[in-house]
Design a protein around this motif. Sequence first.
Motif, PDB file in Angstrom:
ATOM      1  N   TRP A 173       0.877  -1.172   0.000  1.00  0.00           N
ATOM      2  CA  TRP A 173       0.000   0.000   0.000  1.00  0.00           C
ATOM      3  C   TRP A 173       0.907   1.213   0.000  1.00  0.00           C
ATOM      4  N   TYR A 174       0.385   2.345  -0.380  1.00  0.00           N
ATOM      5  CA  TYR A 174       1.190   3.558  -0.537  1.00  0.00           C
ATOM      6  C   TYR A 174       0.731   4.634   0.440  1.00  0.00           C
ATOM      7  N   THR A 175       1.535   4.881   1.462  1.00  0.00           N
ATOM      8  CA  THR A 175       1.222   5.991   2.354  1.00  0.00           C
ATOM      9  C   THR A 175       1.413   7.313   1.619  1.00  0.00           C
ATOM     10  N   ARG A 176       0.550   8.274   1.917  1.00  0.00           N
ATOM     11  CA  ARG A 176       0.640   9.615   1.339  1.00  0.00           C
ATOM     12  C   ARG A 176       1.083  10.602   2.419  1.00  0.00           C
ATOM     13  N   GLU A 177       1.195  11.865   2.017  1.00  0.00           N
ATOM     14  CA  GLU A 177       1.587  12.910   2.963  1.00  0.00           C
ATOM     15  C   GLU A 177       0.634  12.985   4.147  1.00  0.00           C
ATOM     16  N   VAL A 178      -0.640  12.687   3.918  1.00  0.00           N
ATOM     17  CA  VAL A 178      -1.626  12.749   4.999  1.00  0.00           C
ATOM     18  C   VAL A 178      -1.554  11.529   5.918  1.00  0.00           C
ATOM     19  N   ASP A 179      -0.731  10.545   5.572  1.00  0.00           N
ATOM     20  CA  ASP A 179      -0.670   9.295   6.333  1.00  0.00           C
ATOM     21  C   ASP A 179       0.576   9.174   7.211  1.00  0.00           C
TER      22      ASP A 179
END
Length: 450
Positions: A173-179
């Motif tokens: 899965w790909y964490t984003r800046e909000v994660d």
Amino acid sequence: MNRYCLILCFLFLSFSTFAQLVSGPMLGPVELRTAKVWVEVKPGSNVLLQYWKKGSAPQSYQIIEKKTSKEDWFSPVVFDIVGLEMNTTYEYRVVVNQKQVTPPQKADGSFTTKDLWQWRKPAPDFSFLTGSCAYFNEPVFDRPGKPYGGDSSIFETMAKEKTAFMLWLGDNWYTREVDYGDKWGLWYRASHDRSSPVLQSFLKSTSHIGMWDDHDYGPNDIGSSYILKDESRKVFMNYFPNTSFGMNGQGIYSMYSYGDVDVFMLDDRWWRSTDAFKDSVNGAPNSEKTMLGKEQLHWLKNALLHSRATFKFIANGSQVLNPVSPYDKLLSCPAEYNELMDFLKEYKINGVVFLSGDRHHTEIIKVNRDGTYPLYDITSSPLTSGTHKFSGPEANNPYRILGIDEKQNYTRFSFSGERNKRKMLVEFFGIKGEKLGEWTVTENELKSPR
């Protein structure tokens, strides 16, 4: 109670369970007498697993029950089913928040325990799948422009495969800046992506084991300096029911065995130096630049020496061998790379093949070695994330013997043949199952000279 009422009751109970499920069930490792089943439910749910031997009477089912806390942000649950019979098929059903549990009318999934073939019969013929880089779009948090996530129906294709297990090679899965700036965000991203409807059939179609790379660990290219790495480890341990996760509370490295294959799953992030560290100092390999770390490398050496497997896969999130790659690879940590290569040659470790993901293309890299068999690094990527075209120094990589770019794909490894003549067939497939390429190697081509 008449038949009509029974049907209504069954439909109500089924809907109730479905409403409380977030994702799953997902089948974890299945051994000779045990199995793991993973599921995520809403916090505060009471969840139980019914399981029974296929073909037995409905009343013969057994139950494992677990209660999740309302205080948890997210509630993944792992059921450990024990005391099973070998080489036997079982069925199971997940029940959530039901006051009255009735005999199962329909199974959610099934699994077959391993056969005890050692010292009794030839190694089994079997196959497994692998792949990396699974990006699920969430537009409100994604970068503007063309969505980075591709056609997720590839998982529907993979669900139709009859295979022993799926090895997730990282960036699952790909964490984003909000994660990745806080603990809750790390849990949210794993839960959100795992619950994608297109994934659910695949999750229960076969066993799943996993390892991470940077995006399911934290920010892009991050390593040992990530301040939330302890929490990231907790998240990963809750979303992959692997047999083990590192040692002494450090890292997620582990191994998995099936038939005459051992898979050594490495952690390329926990001990990793930042890529900006110099590869060498005063003309000598920089011993302070690491990817695997002293503890993990020591474990890997011992595990390889102990292994009697025909094929020994060393799986790493980043590529290991590719001399032409301008990006992160174990070769960019020359002190560790040389130590591992010298060890493999000195101890004549046979059957070694490297697996990797990360690169958003698929390829097989071959590196010859003086006085012994060549090493191969098989990179499988991407499942759904963005692709690219071979370019720059890699456009005509002389070490590449097979390459697939600009296409989503997954890989199937198949093993067959009699003792001392085992063969490995590697096949690459596109979104709808179309074959993109294949390659074969025999066990005798992966042996050190005596």
